[in-house]
Design an enzyme around this catalytic site. Structure first.
Site, mmCIF file in Angstrom:
data_model
loop_
_atom_site.group_PDB
_atom_site.id
_atom_site.type_symbol
_atom_site.label_atom_id
_atom_site.label_comp_id
_atom_site.label_asym_id
_atom_site.label_seq_id
_atom_site.Cartn_x
_atom_site.Cartn_y
_atom_site.Cartn_z
ATOM 1 C CG ASP A 62 -0.371 -0.096 2.587
ATOM 2 O OD1 ASP A 62 0.140 1.117 3.111
ATOM 3 O OD2 ASP A 62 0.041 -1.226 3.181
ATOM 4 C CD GLU A 154 -3.728 4.668 10.770
ATOM 5 O OE1 GLU A 154 -2.451 4.558 11.051
ATOM 6 O OE2 GLU A 154 -3.822 4.244 9.494
#
Length: 258
Positions: A62, A154
């Site tokens: 990613d 997150e």
């Protein structure tokens, strides 16, 4: 005790010890055979710069603007043994108005090099979920063969867990309605347990958990596992996050948008 009795007793002790010695030797040999020839869960790949969990057949990365300019042809061509980059998640948007300044380029070049691609939104817990979903939808056009949209959540940033969950839910619902596919949630194993568990168990999970060998330590099922953030890939002059897909190539193809 007579000399004869002592001799018999010593012989009996030796007879008792031999099976124990043989058993211990067999155990040591079995351990050595497994270590040398048994199935290895982790293998060090110098070219990738990290240990890779080789029990998974699909490996991917990613990226975002932090990786700067990427030579996607080199990314596509890199293969060590049977390990290659089989998919890539690309940062698209953040918060209610920000876009990643490398997204459009990375999105197009991943497609041009036939690397299955997915787009993710970095969630700002302090802002409205609907507005953030609108930012993602306005900037990401998904097509056949793409991975489902991803919400990267997150951080709490001082927001209550209840407010975070409500805003996350708003984003997920709006994006699912628009693209007609259930989004994937990306988060850390500990953050999921503290802030999201029991509320989003019906959404596919992409979990980040480092310093573990064969799988992330999380009780629920997961789809992708980000296992390292310091990998190397040809064509990228920066550290790269590495991931595996929890399934074979047939299951991966089923995940792609139709």
């Amino acid at each position: 005790m007579s000399t004869e009795n002592r001799s018999i007793d010593n012989k009996n002790r030796i007879l008792i010890r031999w099976p124990i010695i043989i058993l211990l030797a067999l155990m040591i040999l079995a351990w050595m055979a497994f270590y040398l020839f048994g199935e290895k869960r982790i293998v060090r790949y110098t070219s990738f710069g990290i240990d890779l969990p080789v029990n998974y057949s699909m490996h991917g990365i990613d990226i975002s603007h932090y990786q700067s300019d990427i030579d996607w042809e080199e990314v596509k061509q890199m293969q060590i043994d049977n390990i290659k980059i089989g998919f890539c998640f690309i940062k698209a948007t953040e918060g209610i108005e920000r876009t990643d300044d490398r997204f459009e380029t990375n999105w197009g070049k991943a497609k041009a090099n036939n690397i299955p691609r997915g787009a993710y939104h970095f969630f700002d817990s302090e802002n409205d979920g609907v507005e953030q979903a609108r930012n993602f939808i306005e900037n990401v056009q998904l097509a056949k063969g793409d991975l489902p949209p991803v919400l990267d959540v997150e951080q709490l940033n001082g927001v209550s867990i209840a407010d975070l969950q409500r805003r996350v839910s708003d984003w997920l619902k709006m994006v699912e309605i628009h693209y007609k596919v259930k989004p994937i949630i990306y988060t850390g194993a500990d953050f999921y347990k503290r802030c999201l568990a029991d509320k989003f168990s019906d959404y596919p999970l992409w979990v980040a958990h480092y310093l573990v060998k064969d799988k992330p330590r999380i009780e629920r099922s997961w789809l992708f596992w980000q296992h390292n953030d310091a990998g190397h890939v040809n064509g990228i002059d920066a550290y790269v996050d590495f991931n595996v897909f929890n399934g074979d190539s047939a299951a991966f193809k089923q995940l792609l948008l139709k």
